[in-house]
Enzyme design. Structure first.
Site, PDB file in Angstrom:
ATOM      1  N   THR A  42       0.871  -1.182   0.000  1.00  0.00           N
ATOM      2  CA  THR A  42       0.000   0.000   0.000  1.00  0.00           C
ATOM      3  C   THR A  42       0.905   1.229   0.000  1.00  0.00           C
ATOM      4  OG1 THR A  42      -0.146  -0.087   2.416  1.00  0.00           O
ATOM      5  CG2 THR A  42      -1.920  -1.176   1.190  1.00  0.00           C
ATOM      6  N   GLY A  44       1.501   4.194   1.720  1.00  0.00           N
ATOM      7  CA  GLY A  44       2.271   4.643   2.881  1.00  0.00           C
ATOM      8  C   GLY A  44       3.308   3.617   3.310  1.00  0.00           C
ATOM      9  N   CYS A  45       2.932   2.349   3.253  1.00  0.00           N
ATOM     10  CA  CYS A  45       3.834   1.270   3.666  1.00  0.00           C
ATOM     11  C   CYS A  45       4.996   1.129   2.685  1.00  0.00           C
ATOM     12  CB  CYS A  45       3.063  -0.036   3.798  1.00  0.00           C
ATOM     13  SG  CYS A  45       1.721   0.094   5.002  1.00  0.00           S
ATOM     14  N   THR A  46       4.713   1.346   1.406  1.00  0.00           N
ATOM     15  CA  THR A  46       5.751   1.285   0.384  1.00  0.00           C
ATOM     16  C   THR A  46       6.743   2.431   0.587  1.00  0.00           C
ATOM     17  OG1 THR A  46       4.239   0.237  -1.175  1.00  0.00           O
ATOM     18  CG2 THR A  46       6.178   1.318  -2.115  1.00  0.00           C
ATOM     19  N   GLY A  49       8.803   1.732   3.856  1.00  0.00           N
ATOM     20  CA  GLY A  49       9.786   0.675   3.602  1.00  0.00           C
ATOM     21  C   GLY A  49      10.921   1.159   2.721  1.00  0.00           C
TER      22      GLY A  49
END
Length: 156
Positions: A42, A44-46, A49
């Site tokens: 997703t 924000g998570c990408t 990370g």
């Protein structure tokens, strides 16, 4: 129950990418960043990370291991890691053992519906296995810089 700053973080073992099992006690002598994100692949998570990925050499220099954790299954984590070229392990915490340990499962609202999900959070564990710092309800921009600064400071 949540771990307080300065307390020992209870040991845990978890399934991770690369056909690995990560055991916290085996990382003694190194600092460990455990960051929790809601869902693989997703936006924000990408971004988050990617920020950890792009700063990995600096974390390595600060004697700090990075571990990403979500409730996604191992296949989703492997795909996410490969697609984004993450250079650290992602933990597939499908049974929420690690999430519960750090108390990151919270009631969230999306489109007016309530559901339980991961509250984006990061924990910095010192080389002796004690919780040194925590960030809860994380906003992604600038977050990794803060964590890196804390890791460097802890390292002396």
């Amino acid at each position: 129950m949540s771990i307080e700053i300065g307390q020992n973080v209870p040991d845990f073992s978890a399934t991770a990418t690369g056909d690995a099992t990560v055991t916290l006690s085996e990382l003694r002598g190194k600092q460990v960043v455990v960051y929790f994100y809601p869902k693989a692949s997703t936006p924000g998570c990408t971004t988050e990370g990617g920020d950890f990925r792009d700063n990995k050499a600096a974390f390595d220099a600060a004697n700090t291991v990075i571990l990403g954790v979500s409730r996604d299954g191992l296949r989703a984590q492997e795909n996410f890691k490969a697609k984004e070229e993450f250079n650290f392990a992602l933990i597939a915490d499908t049974d929420e053992t690690v999430c519960q340990l750090f108390d990151v499962i919270k009631l969230k609202k999306m489109y007016g519906k309530e559901h339980l999900g991961i509250d984006r959070s990061t924990f910095l564990i010192d080389a002796d296995g004690k919780l040194a710092q925590e960030w809860r309800g994380v906003k992604v921009p600038g977050h990794v810089d803060e964590v890196l600064a804390a890791a460097k400071a802890l390292n002396g």
